[in-house]
Write a protein that holds these residues in place. Structure first.
Motif, PDB file in Angstrom:
ATOM      1  N   THR A 158      22.911  25.728  45.580  1.00 52.94           N
ATOM      2  CA  THR A 158      21.900  25.700  44.506  1.00 52.94           C
ATOM      3  C   THR A 158      21.766  24.287  43.949  1.00 52.94           C
ATOM      4  OG1 THR A 158      23.478  26.265  42.750  1.00 52.94           O
ATOM      5  CG2 THR A 158      22.397  28.078  43.877  1.00 52.94           C
ATOM      6  N   GLY A 159      22.844  23.513  44.065  1.00 53.91           N
ATOM      7  CA  GLY A 159      22.768  22.129  43.603  1.00 53.91           C
ATOM      8  C   GLY A 159      21.776  21.317  44.419  1.00 53.91           C
ATOM      9  N   PHE A 160      21.762  21.552  45.722  1.00 56.41           N
ATOM     10  CA  PHE A 160      20.797  20.833  46.544  1.00 56.41           C
ATOM     11  C   PHE A 160      19.385  21.313  46.288  1.00 56.41           C
ATOM     12  CE2 PHE A 160      22.952  17.819  48.962  1.00 56.41           C
ATOM     13  CZ  PHE A 160      24.244  18.281  49.149  1.00 56.41           C
ATOM     14  N   SER A 178      18.261  22.552  43.327  1.00 53.98           N
ATOM     15  CA  SER A 178      17.780  22.052  42.039  1.00 53.98           C
ATOM     16  C   SER A 178      17.774  20.532  41.991  1.00 53.98           C
ATOM     17  CB  SER A 178      18.626  22.613  40.888  1.00 53.98           C
ATOM     18  OG  SER A 178      19.970  22.234  41.050  1.00 53.98           O
ATOM     19  N   GLY A 179      18.660  19.911  42.775  1.00 52.19           N
ATOM     20  CA  GLY A 179      18.692  18.459  42.768  1.00 52.19           C
ATOM     21  C   GLY A 179      17.669  17.820  43.689  1.00 52.19           C
ATOM     22  N   PRO A 235      14.438  17.227  43.599  1.00 52.45           N
ATOM     23  CA  PRO A 235      13.552  16.171  43.098  1.00 52.45           C
ATOM     24  C   PRO A 235      14.283  14.837  42.896  1.00 52.45           C
ATOM     25  CG  PRO A 235      13.264  18.198  41.841  1.00 52.45           C
ATOM     26  CD  PRO A 235      14.466  18.391  42.702  1.00 52.45           C
ATOM     27  N   ILE A 236      15.537  14.923  42.473  1.00 51.22           N
ATOM     28  CA  ILE A 236      16.318  13.704  42.261  1.00 51.22           C
ATOM     29  C   ILE A 236      16.638  13.058  43.594  1.00 51.22           C
ATOM     30  CG2 ILE A 236      18.475  12.794  41.359  1.00 51.22           C
ATOM     31  CD1 ILE A 236      18.579  15.186  39.476  1.00 51.22           C
ATOM     32  N   ILE A 237      17.086  13.877  44.526  1.00 54.36           N
ATOM     33  CA  ILE A 237      17.426  13.365  45.848  1.00 54.36           C
ATOM     34  C   ILE A 237      16.205  12.726  46.497  1.00 54.36           C
ATOM     35  CG2 ILE A 237      18.104  14.076  48.165  1.00 54.36           C
ATOM     36  CD1 ILE A 237      19.770  16.341  46.737  1.00 54.36           C
ATOM     37  N   ARG A 285      13.606  11.509  45.134  1.00 51.12           N
ATOM     38  CA  ARG A 285      13.171  10.300  44.435  1.00 51.12           C
ATOM     39  C   ARG A 285      14.125   9.135  44.676  1.00 51.12           C
ATOM     40  NH1 ARG A 285      11.240   6.850  41.869  1.00 51.12           N
ATOM     41  NH2 ARG A 285      10.141   6.884  39.902  1.00 51.12           N
ATOM     42  N   THR A 286      15.418   9.464  44.807  1.00 45.21           N
ATOM     43  CA  THR A 286      16.433   8.423  44.965  1.00 45.21           C
ATOM     44  C   THR A 286      16.545   7.944  46.406  1.00 45.21           C
ATOM     45  OG1 THR A 286      17.704   9.348  43.131  1.00 45.21           O
ATOM     46  CG2 THR A 286      18.876   7.907  44.647  1.00 45.21           C
ATOM     47  N   MET A 287      16.535   8.894  47.321  1.00 42.86           N
ATOM     48  CA  MET A 287      16.719   8.555  48.728  1.00 42.86           C
ATOM     49  C   MET A 287      15.400   8.286  49.435  1.00 42.86           C
ATOM     50  SD  MET A 287      19.905   9.126  48.309  1.00 42.86           S
ATOM     51  CE  MET A 287      20.498   8.727  49.940  1.00 42.86           C
ATOM     52  N   MET A 302      22.432  17.067  56.214  1.00 41.66           N
ATOM     53  CA  MET A 302      23.267  16.529  55.146  1.00 41.66           C
ATOM     54  C   MET A 302      23.933  17.655  54.365  1.00 41.66           C
ATOM     55  SD  MET A 302      21.759  13.909  52.315  1.00 41.66           S
ATOM     56  CE  MET A 302      22.254  13.941  50.622  1.00 41.66           C
TER      57      MET A 302
END
Lengths: 224, 224
Positions: free
Chosen positions: B189-191, B193-194, B196-198, B200-202, B210
């Motif tokens: 669930t972390g991947f 929900s994360g 958008p961050i991933i 944007r960052t990667m 991964m």
DNA sequence: TGCATTTTCTATCACTTGATATAATTTTGC
DNA sequence: GCAAAATTATATCAAGTGATAGAAAATGCA
């Protein structure tokens, strides 16, 4: 129902109003809005409900924040302000430690402190307004996501990455460290989004201790 | 706007209708609704939009599903059906392996297959309807959360926990294994929900590879 | 083919929602 | 105390929303 990401939201009143009484009203609206948006999302809350919760009449909301979206963005900025306030000491200590002589053990300690503070900010029930609002903006990224990304996620990831480099036994490139930082952050967001499952399965909310232990284990793994 | 979790939704038409043509219409509505609810959430989508996307007129939606909430719940059941179909083979193989003689290595292999399949179901863009709908229901648990919990999360956690016990070098209690299973699910669930961050960052979406690597590392750690 | 049932359709309803206009009240500083 | 500015209030608007009534069309079987 107005478009959530309309071209340009109207200007909102400055964050400080000329009258002290207006300042208090503004804060009251923000708190009510953070709770409401956090609980029910942008579309799920009416301006009437927020006004009622804040103890104001409806046009006051437009008076202070322009429109519903302006209020939503103001909430994102409020979260940022709280984040910066919350992380100020830990952040500065961590940065200072990066400027001294190499010290992997010290860096790991700083990393643990930083992740703990971040977890506390994002996951504890004392900050439900922050937690729910941030979680929802992740689930449905809109304009406020950019606000939070620029002010919260990216700086956090960059600092964690720097500490990871300093803390690691092996020599990591910036890109490699960033991947690891992102994984740790994903771990945090996982506890956020997985909270209903955890709560339902374990019969209680994931304790902060449990989360911190998991993160610290990852930090310790950097030494191996 | 009707209450999201009103006391009792009206009865909806059975999942199979007498006319074949009605069946096709029903599926068409479900697909449109899954996409719409996944993208914009329950409150963010109008019944008119769904009807238009599905190529039907508005009252047909009420005819087949009773009301908006009935449609939403039907979507949750549709996700469950897809999940069971998707996991059938892997699940049965995993269960079968638990009934044979103890084999930690085999259990770890089954666990990896299971987690991979789960990740594929929940995270791949080929299943955006599933992914977004499930993610949103986690961010805003309503009545559909119970449907998903009973049919997806809990059975998944229980099976993963059993495999963890079989795969672990150390002797784990059921409760301990369940904690670990929940942590792995939180990783997933972390991947989610994360993302958008991933992204944007990667500069790209977290690849399935991964995610699977991260999960497999956790499985391998059970042998240490 | 006829008929009963199912499905689709047009028109309409009652209510909700974000927002605005204008007036009244309050606050502040001199 | 007064005037200007800020804030709060009442009344109202236009558009949108979930849903319904009743009629027309489509389907499937004997």
């Amino acid at each position: 129902m107005s478009a959530r990401n309309s071209p340009l939201p109207p200007p909102t009143r400055s964050a400080t109003t000329p009258y002290k009484k207006g300042d208090e009203t503004r804060v009251r609206i923000l708190n009510a809005a953070l709770a409401a948006f956090g609980n029910s999302g942008f579309a799920g809350v009416t301006t009437r409900q927020i006004a009622e919760d804040a103890g104001i009449n409806l046009p006051a909301l437009n008076y202070y924040f322009g429109n519903k979206e302006g209020l939503y963005l103001a909430c994102a900025h409020e979260i940022l302000a709280r984040y910066h306030e919350s992380m100020a000491v830990v952040g500065e200590t961590a940065l200072a430690s990066l400027e001294g002589p190499p010290d992997p053990g010290g860096a790991r300690a700083q990393l643990k402190l930083l992740l703990t503070a971040l977890a506390r900010f994002l996951l504890t029930s004392a900050s439900d307004q922050n937690r729910l609002f941030v979680q929802r903006e992740l689930a449905d990224p809109g304009r406020a996501f950019e606000v939070l990304y620029a002010g919260l996620w990216r700086p956090g990831i960059e600092l964690v990455a720097k500490l990871i480099i300093a803390a690691s036994k092996e020599q990591l490139t910036t890109a490699q460290a960033r991947v690891r930082a992102v994984m740790m952050i994903a771990g945090l967001t996982g506890f956020q989004s997985g909270a209903p499952i955890i709560s339902r399965t374990m019969g209680k909310t994931a304790s902060l201790t449990m989360v911190i232990e998991a993160l610290e284990a990852q930090v310790d793994a950097l030494a191996r």
